[in-house]
Design an enzyme around this catalytic site. Structure first.
Site, PDB file in Angstrom:
ATOM      1  CB  SER A 170      36.983 -82.474  20.920  1.00  0.00           C
ATOM      2  OG  SER A 170      35.886 -82.258  19.700  1.00  0.00           O
ATOM      3  CG  ASP A 207      48.980 -99.850   4.132  1.00  0.00           C
ATOM      4  OD1 ASP A 207      49.835 -99.210   4.911  1.00  0.00           O
ATOM      5  OD2 ASP A 207      48.866-101.217   4.603  1.00  0.00           O
ATOM      6  CG  ASP A 256      53.466 -95.119   4.366  1.00  0.00           C
ATOM      7  OD1 ASP A 256      53.482 -96.528   4.036  1.00  0.00           O
ATOM      8  OD2 ASP A 256      52.726 -95.147   5.570  1.00  0.00           O
ATOM      9  CG  ASP A 314      51.856 -99.127   8.595  1.00  0.00           C
ATOM     10  OD1 ASP A 314      51.216 -98.753   7.636  1.00  0.00           O
ATOM     11  OD2 ASP A 314      52.582 -98.471   9.376  1.00  0.00           O
ATOM     12  CG  ASP A 367      39.304 -86.165  14.037  1.00  0.00           C
ATOM     13  OD1 ASP A 367      38.035 -86.477  14.097  1.00  0.00           O
ATOM     14  OD2 ASP A 367      39.599 -85.389  14.999  1.00  0.00           O
ATOM     15  CG  HIS A 389      39.387 -92.891  14.224  1.00  0.00           C
ATOM     16  ND1 HIS A 389      38.629 -94.278  14.538  1.00  0.00           N
ATOM     17  CD2 HIS A 389      39.958 -93.220  12.895  1.00  0.00           C
ATOM     18  CE1 HIS A 389      38.834 -95.323  13.332  1.00  0.00           C
ATOM     19  NE2 HIS A 389      39.275 -94.536  12.315  1.00  0.00           N
TER      20      HIS A 389
END
Length: 526
Positions: free
Chosen positions: A203, A269, A272, A276, A413, A449
């Protein structure tokens, strides 16, 4: 710009599979300080513009942080980050390079030293030393240093910026001063300079690492910069989240944020090839919050038209009124539950407001309800003077002396858009030049995140060891294994791949096993 537990900095110490690159040159020599000095005698070491206020031997496990110290969240009953600390010498001091500057710093010197030095960063507006981030490197034998960047205050409080010298300290000067003085104390204590120096931050700490590579290329041999708050005006985009989540008419509640995240995961989801709950590349997720629109009224399982509008604005980011140039990239689908700050850093909710009040408008009474995000951010860009603006992407001086830069960012994020780091990485590669840019890597972590603090994807890894392998043994991070604990004691592992490559399922083997994935470039770069 907020900060969470640095799960991606130090958890599972796994050796990455990698290819060979030329070994780094010898570490630069630190300033010579004659002889080895005992801990208590370090208060007498003369350093320019520096007062060493304390130097104390701390017994194993005896360190207690001062009241109000930053502490990352931990599971109930978990030991504090200080419980396993080895014995060390704790040195505290203040640096005043110019009148009006007061940079507090600490350097911890382990009794059993591995011969290396680590600087660790802050989060948000800083204003305090992050002791918790010093603990893990110390347990591994590093001498480690940190600073409050020259002021005291909350992580979301920019009121210190009324003092120009303190803003300069925060912008770039404090980290360099801390590094120089800490290296000198390391050499004084041990009688020899550190053989290698590393930076590890996320950050605002990620930004600090990039500033060091740009302005002070001799300070560090290897830099880990996670989710960097590259341009501090990015933090003003959190005003939209603040306004949306405090809207007196129809606020976007945490439950509504979770509703959006779940909807985005459900829609994207399996794109790809693996189910998961982790979206490998949210840029390709064409999720629109309008699909959750209420048919009438406001219910827990839908969004009102006003809430849909708020969400679309947050996804959009900010663009220039002329030419539609992107100023601040928007948040990506699957990041929604990360839009609100964690409870241990509640003051971060208003960091954008505080930044505009004290840095841009210089009016402590400025009302965030008056924000015109596109216009105000455009104004912010014209006022930057190198203290809080984007670090220069031309890192040739850093890489030519053998420096290695490892960038990373979580795709989910919600505090800082991962698109900003991708933009910066592309600019660095272009500015640094072909060949030299091979000493720069970007790892994108699906489902993670801000600074590794939660999310649906694997998040545990020891990036300090990764940068160490790269600098000292020439093993570039070509395939880095990251993990996530699952129920029943099981573990999910995945590779993180150098951008623009992505981990791609081979179609065979367990999707919880990194061996079932290969690093592969996408068919087209987005």
């Amino acid at each position: 710009m907020c900060v969470t537990a640095l799960s991606l900095s130090a958890c599972n110490r796994q050796s990455p599979s990698s290819t060979q690159v030329p070994a780094s040159p010898e570490a630069p020599q630190s300033r010579s300080v004659a002889g080895a000095t005992s801990c208590g005698e370090l208060t007498k070491v003369g350093l320019p513009n520096t007062a060493i206020t304390a130097a104390d031997d701390i017994a194993a496990g005896a360190f207690v942080p001062p009241p109000g110290a930053f502490s990352p969240p931990a599971p109930p009953g978990a030991p504090t980050p200080y419980a396993g600390l080895p014995p060390f010498c704790r040195v505290s001091g203040t640096i005043a390079p110019v009148p009006g500057s007061e940079i507090r710093f600490e350097v911890w010197l382990p009794r059993t030293w591995n011969g290396k030095f680590v600087g660790v960063g802050n989060g948000g507006a800083a204003g305090l030393i992050f002791y918790a981030f010093m603990a893990e490197p110390l347990t591994r034998g590093y001498a480690v240093a940190a600073t409050d960047t020259g002021h005291s205050g909350g992580l979301g409080d920019w009121s210190f910026a009324v003092h120009r010298e303190k803003l300069i300290d925060y912008g770039y000067r404090a980290i360099h001063e801390m590094t120089e003085k800490s290296k000198a104390l390391v050499e004084a204590h041990y009688g020899t300079a550190a053989s290698r120096s590393y930076w590890n931050g996320c950050s605002s700490g990620g930004r600090q690492g990039l500033v060091a590579a740009d302005r002070f290329p001799e300070d560090y041999d290897g830099i880990v910069a996670g989710a960097p708050a590259i341009n501090l005006s990015q933090g003003t985009s959190t005003i939209l989240i603040q306004l949306a989540t405090t809207d007196p008419v129809e606020r976007v509640t945490p439950d509504k944020l979770k509703l959006m995240t779940e909807a985005a995961i459900a829609q994207c989801d399996e794109a790809d090839g693996v189910r998961d709950r982790t979206v490998t590349d949210p840029r390709a997720c064409a999720f629109d919050p309008g699909v959750l629109a209420c048919k009438a009224g406001d219910r827990p399982d839908c969004l009102t038209p006003r809430q849909v509008t708020w969400a679309r604005q947050i996804y959009r980011g900010s663009r220039a009124q002329a030419g539609n140039e992107r100023i601040i990239p928007g948040r990506l689908p699957t990041s929604e539950v990360d839009w609100l700050p964690p409870p241990f850093a509640a003051d971060m909710a208003t960091i954008g407001t505080s930044y505009l009040r004290h840095v841009i408008f210089k009016d402590p009474n400025w009302d965030p309800a008056r924000v015109d995000l596109d216009a105000d951010l455009a104004r912010a860009r014209t006022q930057h003077d190198g203290m809080t603006s984007l670090p220069d992407p031309d890192l040739r001086a850093f890489v030519q002396r053998g420096g290695k830069l490892l960038l990373w960012h979580g795709w989910s994020d919600g505090a800082i858009s991962p698109l900003s780091t991708i933009d910066y990485y592309n600019d660095v590669v272009a500015a640094t030049g072909k060949g030299q840019s091979d000493q720069i890597r970007l790892l994108m972590a699906p489902g993670v995140h801000h600074c590794g603090g939660g999310g649906e994807g694997p998040f545990q890894i020891d990036l300090l060891s990764v940068i160490e392998e790269w600098v000292e043994r020439g093993k570039a991070p070509e395939r880095v294994i990251v993990s996530r604990p699952l129920e029943g004691g099981r573990m999910r592992t995945r590779p993180l791949c150098p951008y623009p490559q992505m981990a791609t399922y081979t179609g065979q083997g367990s999707s919880d096993d990194a061996a079932s994935f290969v690093c592969k470039a996408p068919s087209s770069n987005r």
